[in-house]
Design a protein around this motif. Sequence first.
Motif, PDB file in Angstrom:
ATOM      1  N   SER A   1       0.836  -1.200   0.000  1.00  0.00           N
ATOM      2  CA  SER A   1       0.000   0.000   0.000  1.00  0.00           C
ATOM      3  C   SER A   1       0.871   1.251   0.000  1.00  0.00           C
ATOM      4  CB  SER A   1      -0.918   0.021   1.228  1.00  0.00           C
ATOM      5  OG  SER A   1      -1.804  -1.076   1.208  1.00  0.00           O
TER       6      SER A   1
ATOM      7  N   TYR B   1       1.451   5.447   0.478  1.00  0.00           N
ATOM      8  CA  TYR B   1       1.022   6.556   1.326  1.00  0.00           C
ATOM      9  C   TYR B   1       1.731   7.822   0.834  1.00  0.00           C
ATOM     10  CZ  TYR B   1      -0.533   2.638   4.163  1.00  0.00           C
ATOM     11  OH  TYR B   1      -1.139   1.479   4.589  1.00  0.00           O
TER      12      TYR B   1
ATOM     13  N   HIS C   1       2.808  11.631   0.477  1.00  0.00           N
ATOM     14  CA  HIS C   1       3.072  12.802   1.298  1.00  0.00           C
ATOM     15  C   HIS C   1       3.489  13.948   0.381  1.00  0.00           C
ATOM     16  CE1 HIS C   1       3.332   9.492   4.116  1.00  0.00           C
ATOM     17  NE2 HIS C   1       3.522  10.307   5.151  1.00  0.00           N
TER      18      HIS C   1
ATOM     19  N   TYR D   1       0.900  14.448   5.291  1.00  0.00           N
ATOM     20  CA  TYR D   1       0.414  13.207   4.689  1.00  0.00           C
ATOM     21  C   TYR D   1      -0.864  13.542   3.942  1.00  0.00           C
ATOM     22  CZ  TYR D   1      -2.105   8.745   4.524  1.00  0.00           C
ATOM     23  OH  TYR D   1      -2.843   7.653   4.116  1.00  0.00           O
TER      24      TYR D   1
ATOM     25  N   GLY E   1      -3.302  11.798   2.866  1.00  0.00           N
ATOM     26  CA  GLY E   1      -4.509  11.023   3.110  1.00  0.00           C
ATOM     27  C   GLY E   1      -5.302  11.407   4.330  1.00  0.00           C
TER      28      GLY E   1
END
Length: 282
Positions: A106, A108, A110, A135, A137
């Motif tokens: 997965s 992520y 930034h 970040y 998300g």
Amino acid sequence: MRFRTVITAAAVPAATAGVLLASVGAASAATTAPAVHTASHARPAVAAGSVELGQPLQYEQFLAVQGLGRYHGVVDYTNWTYAEPGSGVWAPAAQPQQLVFTYQGSSYAHTMDNGSLKLVATSPDRLLFTGSGSYNGQAGATWTIKGQVKDAQVKFTITYNGTLEPGYSLTATGTIAKDGSASGTAQSSDKQSLTWAMPAGAFASVLHYIAPISSASVQPKAHNATFQFTIPASVPGLAGTKVTVKVHDGGRGIAHDTYAHGVTGGPTSLYPIIGGQGVTIR
């Protein structure tokens, strides 16, 4: 001021390294030792420096020598804001950059806000940086970053300080590719192993060169030195430019040392010394 590390040993001919380092490093002994009157044994006059310069950010190490035959020394210089493709020395690009961590398949994403970056040069090939980002998300998931670039190697630590687990951190190491992209591995403060990547252009190749000094005038009594060198052929757009440097050893810390350079035959410009070990003239 006292200057301990002059320049890399590889840049100084082996036959002269001992003489030069003794000249610079033994200032206290020279005040009590009897004068040497034989010209063939005269100690050369030396100006040595390791200075971080501001406006723009630069770093220069130099060893300028007068009185050692045809050898006049060497200069190692970086301008951290002037682009030079292929130099091998890198700095974070000025614009915001994407930084993507991957954990167990997965991703992520930034965003590093490079407008907040603060840069500190500690040598011609080592740059420290601090800044901030978030970040993507999660709203308010901000973080700070602290790291360094040395040659094409980068390492940094991100510490979250917003809505996402304040105090949680990621420590990363990696390599910068020729296109300015970067990638590597990271470990979290929870001992999770991740990978990370940044896109092409995330880091900029900056101006760097090492050049022999062609002439030097060193005045120990006045604590001044002037030396000249030519930018080498490997530097596009600047190759063959003759440069004159003027330095002063204030003797009481870098706040009292001065540094100026310019194109030979024209005026020199003063640049503030904001870090490094300063200038020593002996």
